[in-house]
Design a protein around this motif. Structure first.
Motif, PDB file in Angstrom:
ATOM      1  N   ARG A   1       0.801  -1.221   0.000  1.00  0.00           N
ATOM      2  CA  ARG A   1       0.000   0.000   0.000  1.00  0.00           C
ATOM      3  C   ARG A   1       0.836   1.275   0.000  1.00  0.00           C
ATOM      4  O   ARG A   1       0.336   2.346   0.316  1.00  0.00           O
ATOM      5  CB  ARG A   1      -0.979   0.011   1.173  1.00  0.00           C
ATOM      6  N   SER A   2       2.102   1.171  -0.349  1.00  0.00           N
ATOM      7  CA  SER A   2       2.928   2.372  -0.414  1.00  0.00           C
ATOM      8  C   SER A   2       4.023   2.217  -1.458  1.00  0.00           C
ATOM      9  O   SER A   2       4.429   1.106  -1.810  1.00  0.00           O
ATOM     10  CB  SER A   2       3.546   2.699   0.949  1.00  0.00           C
TER      11      SER A   2
ATOM     12  N   ARG B   1       7.443   9.266   0.280  1.00  0.00           N
ATOM     13  CA  ARG B   1       6.673   8.039   0.495  1.00  0.00           C
ATOM     14  C   ARG B   1       5.223   8.320   0.139  1.00  0.00           C
ATOM     15  O   ARG B   1       4.606   9.250   0.679  1.00  0.00           O
ATOM     16  CB  ARG B   1       6.761   7.568   1.943  1.00  0.00           C
TER      17      ARG B   1
ATOM     18  N   GLU C   1       1.372   6.790  -0.060  1.00  0.00           N
ATOM     19  CA  GLU C   1       0.538   5.717   0.484  1.00  0.00           C
ATOM     20  C   GLU C   1      -0.904   5.868   0.035  1.00  0.00           C
ATOM     21  O   GLU C   1      -1.423   6.983  -0.067  1.00  0.00           O
ATOM     22  CB  GLU C   1       0.581   5.696   2.011  1.00  0.00           C
TER      23      GLU C   1
ATOM     24  N   ARG D   1      -4.723   4.700   1.192  1.00  0.00           N
ATOM     25  CA  ARG D   1      -5.457   4.130   2.320  1.00  0.00           C
ATOM     26  C   ARG D   1      -6.955   4.275   2.069  1.00  0.00           C
ATOM     27  O   ARG D   1      -7.422   5.345   1.712  1.00  0.00           O
ATOM     28  CB  ARG D   1      -5.069   4.817   3.633  1.00  0.00           C
TER      29      ARG D   1
ATOM     30  N   TRP E   1      -5.045   9.323  -1.110  1.00  0.00           N
ATOM     31  CA  TRP E   1      -3.621   9.218  -1.408  1.00  0.00           C
ATOM     32  C   TRP E   1      -2.883  10.293  -0.608  1.00  0.00           C
ATOM     33  O   TRP E   1      -3.374  11.407  -0.442  1.00  0.00           O
ATOM     34  CB  TRP E   1      -3.350   9.428  -2.891  1.00  0.00           C
TER      35      TRP E   1
ATOM     36  N   ASP F   1       8.646   5.804   9.392  1.00  0.00           N
ATOM     37  CA  ASP F   1       7.300   5.271   9.170  1.00  0.00           C
ATOM     38  C   ASP F   1       6.408   5.523  10.391  1.00  0.00           C
ATOM     39  O   ASP F   1       6.060   4.609  11.137  1.00  0.00           O
ATOM     40  CB  ASP F   1       7.340   3.778   8.828  1.00  0.00           C
TER      41      ASP F   1
ATOM     42  N   GLU G   1       3.240   6.607  10.418  1.00  0.00           N
ATOM     43  CA  GLU G   1       1.838   6.743  10.018  1.00  0.00           C
ATOM     44  C   GLU G   1       0.863   6.392  11.131  1.00  0.00           C
ATOM     45  O   GLU G   1      -0.230   6.953  11.213  1.00  0.00           O
ATOM     46  CB  GLU G   1       1.545   5.854   8.806  1.00  0.00           C
TER      47      GLU G   1
END
Length: 285
Positions: free
Chosen positions: A43-44, A56, A58, A60, A102, A202, A204
């Motif tokens: 997913r990234s 980066r 991603e 979701r 995104w 990371d 997130e």
């Protein structure tokens, strides 16, 4: 951006075309992504840029974006005393064809390579200063305050989640009540830290979580290398000796031993042995 998938279908960015997405990111951030540095995950997608930064990207789905928003990397820039790449900017937009968002975050480059995969099969060479930097960052993180709630694996961590996860695998006699919630990275594993210079990336899913979640997660990702797992427990012993740390250890063991356990996972036996020990400790405390 338009992907050739029907509404609601899971999208795997390792195989789906993302050229239009990357073009939009480059225009919005004013950078050029270097194709030979690209790393594609489910997913990234990430890559270096022509101005010596990292971007980066991603995707979701909307129901995986919590009420607190989806800006973990951005909000983590405010943390003090935590070794991490500096956050520089972002662009966010909604997919026109799918119920998804995104997001592209630009940060400075990592000071080193990731230590390894999320689950290690052999011990990395980590000097004492590396462990000292890890401890300093995790201690500094836990000492701060935030209104965010951690979302490990994009699932908001709650008391009910902890209880259901543990009791779905172990005895109902265990008191799973969490007493202390502190800020946590919530995805602490060997793929999200660098060496030989320590840095944690990371962000997130960071936010408040039971004390010891990060330590237990790192221990679980080390179980295939007993000496490394022991080193993690030694370095983070204040977490593991706490009642919440024991609950989080059991929470981590439940993930390994649960219904999706792989029969050849080398972590099964050590996780089962630790779970039995921790259950006894919790029942007698």
């Amino acid at each position: 951006m338009k992907l050739s998938v029907s509404r609601g279908r899971a999208v795997d960015l390792r195989v789906q075309p993302v050229d239009e997405v990357l073009d939009r990111v480059q225009r919005s951030l004013g950078v050029r992504l270097l194709p030979n540095t690209m790393v594609r995950k489910r997913r990234s997608v990430g890559a270096r840029t022509d101005r010596h930064t990292w971007v980066r990207v991603e995707r979701r789905v909307l129901d995986k974006i919590p009420d607190q928003g989806w800006n973990g990397t951005e909000s983590a820039a405010c943390l003090q005393g935590v070794a991490q790449p500096e956050w520089l900017g972002c662009v966010v937009w909604r997919d026109t064809d799918e119920p998804a968002m995104w997001r592209a975050d630009e940060t400075e480059l990592l000071p080193g390579a990731p230590v390894g995969n999320a689950i290690l099969g052999e011990a990395p060479e980590l000097a004492d200063p590396w462990w000292e930097a890890l401890n300093a960052s995790l201690d500094a993180l836990a000492a701060q305050q935030t209104g965010r709630v951690a979302t490990p694996d994009t699932v908001t961590v709650t008391q009910d989640l902890v209880t259901d996860s543990i009791r779905g695998v172990f005895s109902d006699d265990v008191d799973t009540t969490v007493e202390r919630w502190v800020p946590a990275h919530a995805d602490l594993n060997w793929a999200n830290m660098t060496a030989p210079t320590f840095s944690l990336f990371d962000w997130e899913d960071w936010g408040n979580a039971p004390q010891g979640l990060d330590s237990a997660s790192l221990w679980a990702s080390s179980l295939a290398v007993p000496a490394l797992a022991d080193r993690v427990r030694h370095e983070r012993r204040s977490d593991f000796e706490s009642r919440d740390g024991k609950v989080m250890t059991l929470f981590a063991c439940a993930k390994i031993l649960g219904p999706h356990a792989h029969p050849e996972d080398p972590r099964l036996e050590p996780a089962r042995a630790m779970a039995e020990q921790v259950i006894k400790e919790l029942q007698t405390s």
